[in-house]
Design a protein around this motif. Sequence first.
Motif, short mmCIF file in Angstrom:
data_model
loop_
_atom_site.label_atom_id
_atom_site.label_comp_id
_atom_site.label_asym_id
_atom_site.label_seq_id
_atom_site.Cartn_x
_atom_site.Cartn_y
_atom_site.Cartn_z
N PHE A 41 52.11 95.50 -13.48
CA PHE A 41 52.38 95.14 -14.88
C PHE A 41 51.28 94.24 -15.41
CE2 PHE A 41 56.82 96.18 -13.71
CZ PHE A 41 57.14 97.02 -14.78
N LEU A 42 50.76 94.61 -16.56
CA LEU A 42 49.88 93.72 -17.31
C LEU A 42 50.72 92.77 -18.17
CD1 LEU A 42 47.31 96.43 -18.25
CD2 LEU A 42 46.59 94.20 -17.40
N HIS A 43 51.82 93.29 -18.70
CA HIS A 43 52.70 92.50 -19.57
C HIS A 43 54.12 93.01 -19.39
CE1 HIS A 43 53.77 90.16 -23.18
NE2 HIS A 43 54.52 91.19 -23.52
N ARG A 44 55.06 92.06 -19.37
CA ARG A 44 56.46 92.43 -19.19
C ARG A 44 57.33 91.40 -19.91
NH1 ARG A 44 59.29 93.26 -13.25
NH2 ARG A 44 60.80 94.88 -13.83
N SER A 45 57.98 91.84 -20.99
CA SER A 45 58.85 90.96 -21.75
C SER A 45 60.06 91.76 -22.20
CB SER A 45 58.11 90.38 -22.97
OG SER A 45 57.84 91.41 -23.92
N ALA A 46 60.97 91.09 -22.93
CA ALA A 46 62.17 91.78 -23.43
C ALA A 46 61.81 92.84 -24.46
CB ALA A 46 63.14 90.77 -24.03
N ARG A 47 60.63 92.71 -25.07
CA ARG A 47 60.24 93.64 -26.13
C ARG A 47 59.28 94.72 -25.68
NH1 ARG A 47 56.28 92.88 -31.25
NH2 ARG A 47 57.23 94.41 -32.63
N MET A 48 58.39 94.37 -24.75
CA MET A 48 57.28 95.27 -24.45
C MET A 48 56.87 95.18 -22.99
SD MET A 48 53.45 95.09 -26.07
CE MET A 48 52.12 96.13 -25.46
N ILE A 49 56.49 96.32 -22.43
CA ILE A 49 55.83 96.35 -21.13
C ILE A 49 54.52 97.10 -21.26
CG2 ILE A 49 58.02 96.28 -19.87
CD1 ILE A 49 55.91 99.36 -19.45
N MET A 50 53.56 96.69 -20.47
CA MET A 50 52.31 97.44 -20.31
C MET A 50 51.95 97.39 -18.84
SD MET A 50 48.52 96.94 -22.04
CE MET A 50 49.05 97.59 -23.64
N ALA A 51 51.56 98.53 -18.28
CA ALA A 51 51.28 98.59 -16.85
C ALA A 51 50.05 99.44 -16.57
CB ALA A 51 52.48 99.16 -16.10
N ALA A 52 49.30 99.01 -15.56
CA ALA A 52 48.21 99.82 -15.02
C ALA A 52 48.83 100.74 -13.99
CB ALA A 52 47.14 98.93 -14.40
N LYS A 53 48.83 102.04 -14.28
CA LYS A 53 49.58 103.00 -13.47
C LYS A 53 48.80 103.48 -12.25
CE LYS A 53 52.13 107.36 -13.93
NZ LYS A 53 52.49 108.46 -14.87
N SER A 54 47.57 103.96 -12.47
CA SER A 54 46.81 104.54 -11.37
C SER A 54 45.33 104.62 -11.73
CB SER A 54 47.33 105.96 -11.04
OG SER A 54 47.18 106.80 -12.18
N VAL A 55 44.53 104.93 -10.71
CA VAL A 55 43.10 105.15 -10.90
C VAL A 55 42.73 106.48 -10.27
CG1 VAL A 55 40.77 104.30 -10.44
CG2 VAL A 55 42.61 102.67 -10.84
N ASP A 56 42.10 107.35 -11.04
CA ASP A 56 41.52 108.59 -10.51
C ASP A 56 40.06 108.30 -10.14
OD1 ASP A 56 43.91 109.75 -11.12
OD2 ASP A 56 43.13 111.18 -12.59
N VAL A 57 39.77 108.37 -8.86
CA VAL A 57 38.44 108.01 -8.37
C VAL A 57 37.57 109.25 -8.27
CG1 VAL A 57 37.14 106.98 -6.47
CG2 VAL A 57 39.39 106.06 -7.10
#
Length: 207
Positions: A41-57
């Motif tokens: 998670f880059l950001h996690r709140s009651a209103r919004m989440i943002m996450a780095a999911k994966s990397v394609d190398v």
Amino acid sequence: MSFFDDVPEPPQRPRPPKHVPPVWAGPPSDELPAVVPLGQFLHRSARMIMAAKSVDVFSIGCLIEVVWCVRRSDETDSQWSVVTDQCFNRGGYRLDSETGRGGALRFGVALPDGRKTTTSHLHLGMFDGSEQVAGPVLMMAGGGGGSANDEEIFSSTRFWLWPLPLGGDTLLVAQWDDLGMAEVSVHISGELLAAATPKVQKYWISQ
């Protein structure tokens, strides 16, 4: 005899040379990447989440996939419409008249060797397709998408990072003032990227 039997074959068209984009402009079109899961998670709140999911190398760089979701609280229909527009247009670049800062979605990376760049960093040579662009380069790539309804907005995007950062951890940084997300960051393990590199596969078997 059919009417079409004696219609002549069209002449052969000359085959144009294959277009090969510069290495900084996107991943190789003939490689199957190795996928490194991130799940941070880059950001996690009651209103919004943002996450780095994966990397394609890939052999020369990597695609970083980021996802986010915004939930509606007490916004009116018109206010929710503005939030939806901000999400799908990534906020749009603008400057606040009081602070002089932009409120749009911003991404950047800091490489293990100390260099850093952002998605808004324009490099000399980009506009003429030159191979001589000095890295690192971070740019939005295709493959993202999103959906929205009256309660939630889902979206994702991918970023092409060139060259492939090895020799230490890479810092992925994001900020979205319009949606109340201050500057946040996560580490992408250089050890995991290095371990994935030998697993990258070429599409075609050499003749």
